[in-house]
Design an enzyme around this catalytic site. Structure first.
Site, PDB file in Angstrom:
ATOM      1  N   HIS A  21       0.836  -1.208   0.000  1.00 36.33           N
ATOM      2  CA  HIS A  21       0.000   0.000   0.000  1.00 36.33           C
ATOM      3  C   HIS A  21       0.871   1.258   0.000  1.00 36.33           C
ATOM      4  O   HIS A  21       0.637   2.198  -0.746  1.00 36.33           O
ATOM      5  CB  HIS A  21      -0.896   0.040   1.247  1.00 36.33           C
ATOM      6  CG  HIS A  21      -1.955  -1.023   1.283  1.00 36.33           C
ATOM      7  ND1 HIS A  21      -2.183  -1.791   2.406  1.00 36.33           N
ATOM      8  CD2 HIS A  21      -2.860  -1.435   0.371  1.00 36.33           C
ATOM      9  CE1 HIS A  21      -3.191  -2.631   2.169  1.00 36.33           C
ATOM     10  NE2 HIS A  21      -3.608  -2.444   0.944  1.00 36.33           N
ATOM     11  N   LYS A  45     -16.664  -6.903   5.060  1.00 35.21           N
ATOM     12  CA  LYS A  45     -15.586  -7.627   5.733  1.00 35.21           C
ATOM     13  C   LYS A  45     -15.525  -7.262   7.207  1.00 35.21           C
ATOM     14  O   LYS A  45     -15.652  -6.097   7.564  1.00 35.21           O
ATOM     15  CB  LYS A  45     -14.226  -7.245   5.131  1.00 35.21           C
ATOM     16  CG  LYS A  45     -13.996  -7.691   3.695  1.00 35.21           C
ATOM     17  CD  LYS A  45     -12.557  -7.365   3.318  1.00 35.21           C
ATOM     18  CE  LYS A  45     -12.347  -7.354   1.810  1.00 35.21           C
ATOM     19  NZ  LYS A  45     -11.074  -6.745   1.419  1.00 35.21           N
ATOM     20  N   ARG A  94      -1.907  -6.373  -8.470  1.00 35.49           N
ATOM     21  CA  ARG A  94      -0.888  -7.387  -8.210  1.00 35.49           C
ATOM     22  C   ARG A  94      -1.001  -8.458  -9.286  1.00 35.49           C
ATOM     23  O   ARG A  94      -0.694  -8.218 -10.433  1.00 35.49           O
ATOM     24  CB  ARG A  94      -1.078  -8.002  -6.815  1.00 35.49           C
ATOM     25  CG  ARG A  94      -0.627  -7.094  -5.696  1.00 35.49           C
ATOM     26  CD  ARG A  94      -1.248  -7.489  -4.373  1.00 35.49           C
ATOM     27  NE  ARG A  94      -2.686  -7.324  -4.410  1.00 35.49           N
ATOM     28  CZ  ARG A  94      -3.493  -7.508  -3.383  1.00 35.49           C
ATOM     29  NH1 ARG A  94      -3.003  -7.901  -2.242  1.00 35.49           N
ATOM     30  NH2 ARG A  94      -4.782  -7.301  -3.495  1.00 35.49           N
ATOM     31  N   SER A 132      -2.977  -7.685   2.918  1.00 36.91           N
ATOM     32  CA  SER A 132      -3.294  -7.493   4.340  1.00 36.91           C
ATOM     33  C   SER A 132      -3.637  -8.825   4.999  1.00 36.91           C
ATOM     34  O   SER A 132      -3.249  -9.074   6.149  1.00 36.91           O
ATOM     35  CB  SER A 132      -4.466  -6.521   4.496  1.00 36.91           C
ATOM     36  OG  SER A 132      -4.108  -5.239   4.045  1.00 36.91           O
TER      37      SER A 132
HETATM   38  P1  ADP Z   1      -9.823  -3.514  -0.836  1.00 41.54           P
HETATM   39  O1  ADP Z   1     -10.592  -4.230   0.221  1.00 41.54           O
HETATM   40  O2  ADP Z   1     -10.508  -2.284  -1.346  1.00 41.54           O
HETATM   41  O3  ADP Z   1      -9.264  -4.374  -1.948  1.00 41.54           O
HETATM   42  P2  ADP Z   1      -7.119  -3.388   0.207  1.00 41.54           P
HETATM   43  O4  ADP Z   1      -6.674  -2.619   1.397  1.00 41.54           O
HETATM   44  O5  ADP Z   1      -7.002  -4.859   0.240  1.00 41.54           O
HETATM   45  O6  ADP Z   1      -8.592  -2.892  -0.020  1.00 41.54           O
HETATM   46  O7  ADP Z   1      -6.361  -2.857  -1.080  1.00 41.54           O
HETATM   47  C1  ADP Z   1      -6.472  -1.532  -1.501  1.00 41.54           C
HETATM   48  C2  ADP Z   1      -5.804  -1.366  -2.849  1.00 41.54           C
HETATM   49  O8  ADP Z   1      -4.403  -1.603  -2.720  1.00 41.54           O
HETATM   50  C3  ADP Z   1      -6.283  -2.321  -3.927  1.00 41.54           C
HETATM   51  O9  ADP Z   1      -6.261  -1.657  -5.174  1.00 41.54           O
HETATM   52  C4  ADP Z   1      -5.255  -3.420  -3.903  1.00 41.54           C
HETATM   53  O10 ADP Z   1      -5.172  -4.075  -5.156  1.00 41.54           O
HETATM   54  C5  ADP Z   1      -4.007  -2.614  -3.620  1.00 41.54           C
HETATM   55  N1  ADP Z   1      -2.955  -3.422  -3.018  1.00 41.54           N
HETATM   56  C6  ADP Z   1      -3.039  -4.228  -1.940  1.00 41.54           C
HETATM   57  N2  ADP Z   1      -1.866  -4.834  -1.677  1.00 41.54           N
HETATM   58  C7  ADP Z   1      -1.006  -4.414  -2.639  1.00 41.54           C
HETATM   59  C8  ADP Z   1       0.360  -4.712  -2.963  1.00 41.54           C
HETATM   60  N3  ADP Z   1       1.065  -5.569  -2.250  1.00 41.54           N
HETATM   61  N4  ADP Z   1       0.899  -4.091  -4.043  1.00 41.54           N
HETATM   62  C9  ADP Z   1       0.155  -3.237  -4.779  1.00 41.54           C
HETATM   63  N5  ADP Z   1      -1.129  -2.935  -4.548  1.00 41.54           N
HETATM   64  C10 ADP Z   1      -1.708  -3.513  -3.499  1.00 41.54           C
END
Ligand code: ADP
Length: 176
Positions: A21, A45, A94, A132
């Protein structure tokens, strides 16, 4: 139009924020004049950390980035983006497995707010398998998380998953 500041919104659950992130935040902050990281309330969630905790962790991680602001996001993302005058929504990509969901969401957001484009930043290869959920799993099992999350987040995770001592109440906000 008439909006001079190039503002973007980066929405997500950030439960908790990871290095993946943070990498997207830093790169997007270079592409836009202003970046609003929008922490979703997320009714779907069950989260490990409360909305306030997630906002606070991100504020700590992004303190060195003067054009980044952290906000909470309730309700429709497209409407929020319009309200703050954003020209773009930023998402990270990803693996291929991210694509279908992201494509669907971007298409829906374009219908709701045609003037706002979704920009995808490809993950740094180092963080391609970082999420996460995997961080929470490793932390729960007592594995090393120092390279996966910023130090303040590692601290919060260790606190949350600390072995229970007798008489200590169970940490609040737990999830499975
Ligand atoms: P959501 O529940 O909206 O997917 P996340 O917190 O899981 O929220 O992810 C938010 C954004 O960050 C999404 O676009 C996700 O693809 C991106 N993201 C999560 N982990 C990574 C990572 N390791 N590298 C790049 N982008 C990421």
């Amino acid at each position: 139009m008439g909006e001079q500041v190039r503002r973007a919104v980066y929405p997500g659950s950030f439960d908790p924020p990871t290095m993946g992130h943070l990498d997207i935040i830093q790169r997007a902050a270079r592409l836009f004049d202003e970046l609003i990281v929008a922490v979703a309330v997320n009714s779907q969630k069950q989260s490990l950390f409360s909305l306030d905790e997630r906002v606070q962790m991100l504020r700590e991680c992004c303190g060195h980035l003067p054009n980044v602001r952290i906000a909470s996001l309730e309700g429709l993302l497209a409407r929020f983006a319009q309200q703050v005058g954003a020209c773009a929504i930023v998402r990270g990509l990803r693996a291929v497995s991210d694509f279908e969901y992201e494509f669907q969401m971007a298409t829906m957001n374009r219908q709701l707010a045609p003037e706002i484009d979704t920009c995808f930043l490809m993950t740094h290869q180092q963080y391609a398998f970082l999420s996460s959920s995997i961080v929470k799993e490793v932390a729960r099992l007592g594995g090393a998380i120092e390279t996966l999350v910023p130090p303040n987040v590692a601290h919060k995770l260790r606190e949350r998953f600390a072995p229970q001592t007798a008489g200590t109440p169970h940490p609040s906000g737990e999830s499975t």
